[in-house]
Every structure is written in C-alpha cells, then in structure tokens.
Design an enzyme around this catalytic site. Structure first.
Site, PDB file in Angstrom:
ATOM      1  N   HIS A  13      -1.681 -21.853   9.975  1.00  0.00           N
ATOM      2  CA  HIS A  13      -0.216 -21.872   9.787  1.00  0.00           C
ATOM      3  C   HIS A  13       0.209 -21.276   8.447  1.00  0.00           C
ATOM      4  CE1 HIS A  13       0.300 -25.305  12.909  1.00  0.00           C
ATOM      5  NE2 HIS A  13       0.659 -24.151  13.431  1.00  0.00           N
ATOM      6  N   ASN A  20       3.254 -11.660  18.240  1.00  0.00           N
ATOM      7  CA  ASN A  20       2.874 -13.010  17.822  1.00  0.00           C
ATOM      8  C   ASN A  20       2.472 -13.818  19.056  1.00  0.00           C
ATOM      9  OD1 ASN A  20       2.690 -15.603  16.853  1.00  0.00           O
ATOM     10  ND2 ASN A  20       4.736 -15.679  15.945  1.00  0.00           N
ATOM     11  N   ARG A  66      -0.112 -11.075  14.649  1.00  0.00           N
ATOM     12  CA  ARG A  66      -0.466 -12.365  14.092  1.00  0.00           C
ATOM     13  C   ARG A  66      -1.835 -12.753  14.645  1.00  0.00           C
ATOM     14  NH1 ARG A  66       1.592 -18.318  15.725  1.00  0.00           N
ATOM     15  NH2 ARG A  66       0.429 -19.435  14.134  1.00  0.00           N
ATOM     16  N   ARG A  99      -3.476 -31.298  21.237  1.00  0.00           N
ATOM     17  CA  ARG A  99      -4.708 -31.404  20.441  1.00  0.00           C
ATOM     18  C   ARG A  99      -4.784 -32.769  19.760  1.00  0.00           C
ATOM     19  NH1 ARG A  99      -3.902 -25.956  17.112  1.00  0.00           N
ATOM     20  NH2 ARG A  99      -2.299 -25.396  18.611  1.00  0.00           N
ATOM     21  N   GLU A 155       7.904 -16.353  11.465  1.00  0.00           N
ATOM     22  CA  GLU A 155       6.594 -15.720  11.282  1.00  0.00           C
ATOM     23  C   GLU A 155       6.688 -14.213  11.474  1.00  0.00           C
ATOM     24  OE1 GLU A 155       4.853 -18.280  14.133  1.00  0.00           O
ATOM     25  OE2 GLU A 155       3.812 -19.492  12.638  1.00  0.00           O
TER      26      GLU A 155
END
Ligand code: AMP
Length: 382
Positions: free
Chosen positions: A162, A7, A74, A223, A367
């Site tokens: 996501h 990931n 991922r 961001r 995740e």
C-alpha cells in the site's frame, strides 16, 4: 505526454489517462479520463487481458488521434526494487518470480504488462511498486525472528504494501497541516478490501502491518491478517495442502469469515439490525486496527496526525467512529457531526474535534495520480 495508468486489483482493472505538459514534465499533470472494469472472472470478462482489450477499444474511441507515450503499471510486490523501474524482459521475468508472494495482485499485473506490450510494443512501460515506500524500514523492523540463512535463501523479510497510497495521502495530510513532509510523523491507515497501517517518521516508513506478503496485519475483507503461525502447522498436520491454506487465508477469512460478507456496507447494515456475527466482525476488525494505531503512535515518535483512507476509511463513518472512540485513552476525540458528512468526498477533511490530542484526517487516495507522476519521472530521465 499522454500516460495510461493500469491499476489491477484481484477482480478489477482501474485505469486512467493523464496528460503532462511536455515542456514542463515536473508540473503536476491532469487527469483526462478514468474508468474501471469490475467483476473480472465472474462475467464474460474472463481475465485481466480480456479486460484490457475492452479498455483499448474504449481508449481508441476516446483519444482519437492522440497517442499514448507511456504506460504506468501498479505492481503490488516489487521484491528487491526500491523505486519505479522501466519495464524490460528482465524485469518481467523477475516479477513473475514474485507472483506466489502476492497471488491476488501480482498475477493480474503481470498479465496486464504482457497484454499492454502486445498492444503498444513501442510505448515505454513503467512498474510502480507498493513495496517501494517501505524501503526505509529499519532492519529490526523488516527482519523476522527466523534463521538468517533461510530468510536470505528465500528473500523472507517484511516488505510492506500500500506504499503508493500511503505516500500520496501522507503528503496531502502533511500539506493540509502545514508540516513539511520530511518532518511529518504520523499513522496512516489504508482501509479497503485489503488493509494496512503504516508508521511514518520524518516522511519515511518506519513500520507497517503487512509483511512478506499482503496477508499479515489487520483483519481484511477476505484475508485473515495476523494469526498464530502454529495454526498453519496444525492445519497442515490435519491434511490441508498449501493451496487450501492459501485459499483459506487469502480468500475465505477476514470479515467474510466472521460476518459472512466482505462488504463493509452490508456488514454495517446487518450489525445495525442486530446481526451478532456482523457486530463481532466490526469489533474484531476495529480492535486489531486500534492495537496497531496505538503501537505506531509510539513507533513514529508521537503522531502529528492519524490519516484514514481507502474505501472504508473514506466512506464508513460508523467504522471510523468505532475505531476513534477506542483511541480515547490517547486523547483522540471525534467530531461526530463532521464525521457523518465525510462520505465519498474528493477533498481531505479533519474528522476529529478541535480538542483532540491528535488530529484525525480522512484523505481520499488516488493511486492512479501517484502512478502517473512516477511514470513520467522515470520516462523523462531516459
Ligand atoms: P477499496 O478496496 O478501497 O475499494 O475498498 C473496498 C471497501 O470499501 C469495501 O469493504 C466496501 O464495502 C467499502 N466501502 C465502499 N464504499 C463504502 C461506503 N459508502 N460505506 C461504507 N463502506 C464502503
């Protein structure tokens, strides 16, 4: 079946090894180990391929004779892919084309796929995408109000991100509330260094704050989230080039631009000691988030729950308080005592008061677990 999960983040590489019972692959599986290489690019670990080399060494001593049978990656941007896929050279070529759309994430993911192929050429590899869960967005949501020919030519549309995390925590929240996932309506906010909100109706994504790239939407660590596109035209005319705009919006904006730091812990401490920039950063981020949660409560048809996850959602009690207090007009009410205790827990908790009109759940994301399960599902059908 032993499955390695990779990931990659912009400067980290998390990994986990999962064991599944070969006779019963549908059974939930178990994590054998997990770890992470941090600060990639800042130290002697120059890139993700180097990070993977150190993980390979670690794994060979930890796993001994046990052999990996699958690797799950991922991948943030899956473009046209609507579900996990077995990786072959064609898939890699397509993912490379998507690199400019998610430069912080897809570039390291592709590096990891190449490095893993060199290390384990015989092992099946699967790409699991953050965009897949949003394949159900209705056309009036995924379409931008831009000329259709242009959008078709470049694949410009809302993809959403996501998704791996959102689906995982959403299903956990639904189970906790005793609602079948296919009947679950809710607003799910993944609040980490990258952050987004998703409206889920009947267990499907019906709107989400990130769009064509992971830049749109909330104020994030570095961001900008939503800005007037006119600003970009203005700055282009001032002489900034594409590379400078990319850096500006992806790496030098968000909380970092507002507070001088992108770490929620530092910002919260500074705000508490009277730092005006830090206070404004928190208020700006909370305001934007609340605007989305309110809108998505309507979009999802009336939320059964508001679900918070990610590093900030799971750990920052002060930020949760700030956000949930702003939702008071919807009848949302926080339980301040419980909320304070929810930091770094493994289990999911309700942090709203019993009289809250909508329950608010903090659900830790995993995740790697979701990727491991998706990987086994793909490999076992081969
Ligand atoms: P993620 O990208 O999900 O790893 O989340 C990273 C964000 O979570 C950063 O802004 C961190 O400052 C924040 N975070 C992690 N732990 C805590 C904590 N204990 N309290 C507040 N924020 C935290």
């Amino acid at each position: 079946m032993l499955v390695l999960v990779l990931n990659p983040g912009s400067s980290s590489l998390k990994y986990a090894v999962w064991q599944f019972d070969s006779g019963n692959l549908k059974a939930s599986g178990q994590e054998v180990l997990r770890g992470a290489v941090e600060r990639i690019g800042e130290s002697e670990v120059t890139d993700h391929a180097v990070a993977l080399e150190s993980i390979v060494k670690e794994l060979s001593s930890l796993l001994g004779e046990r052999k990996l049978e699958a690797i799950g990656h991922r991948v943030v941007h899956g473009g046209r892919f609507t579900g996990p896929v077995l990786i072959d050279s064609e898939v890699i070529r397509y993912l490379e084309l998507l690199n400019p759309l998610a430069p912080l994430h897809n570039v390291p993911a592709v590096l990891c796929i190449h490095a893993a192929t060199r290390t384990w050429p015989q092992v099946s590899q699967v790409a699991v995408f953050d965009t897949s869960f949003h394949r159900t967005l209705p056309e009036h949501v995924w379409r931008y109000a831009l000329p259709q020919g242009l959008c078709r030519q470049y694949g410009i549309r809302r993809y959403g991100f996501h998704g791996i995390s959102v689906e995982h925590v959403g299903q956990r929240a639904a189970r906790m509330l005793g609602i079948p996932w296919e009947k679950f309506d809710g607003v799910i906010a993944h609040l980490g260094n990258g952050a987004s909100v998703t409206a889920v109706h009947g267990g499907q994504s019906v709107d989400t704050s990130m769009g064509f790239t992971p830049l749109e939407g909330l104020v994030m660590g570095t961001r900008s989230g939503d800005v007037d596109p006119g600003i970009l035209i203005f700055l282009l005319r001032q002489g900034l080039c594409a590379e400078e705009l990319d850096n500006l919006l992806n790496r030098d904006s968000g909380l970092k631009a507002l507070a001088g730091d992108n770490d929620m812990r530092t910002i919260t401490t500074s705000a508490a000691t009277g730092d005006k920039d830090a206070q404004l950063a928190l208020e700006t981020a909370a305001h934007r988030l609340v605007r989305y949660i309110g809108g998505y409560h309507v979009t999802c048809g009336g939320a059964n729950a508001i679900v918070l996850t990610g590093g900030i959602g799971e750990n920052s009690a002060p930020f949760r308080t700030r956000v949930l207090e702003k939702l008071a007009p919807l009848g949302v009410k926080i339980d301040p005592v419980v909320n304070e205790t929810v930091v770094g827990l493994k289990e999911a908790r309700v942090v709203s008061a019993p009289e809250s009109s909508i329950p608010v759940l903090v659900v830790p994301t995993d995740e790697q677990a979701a990727i491991a399960k998706a990987t086994v599902a793909v490999v076992s059908t081969q």
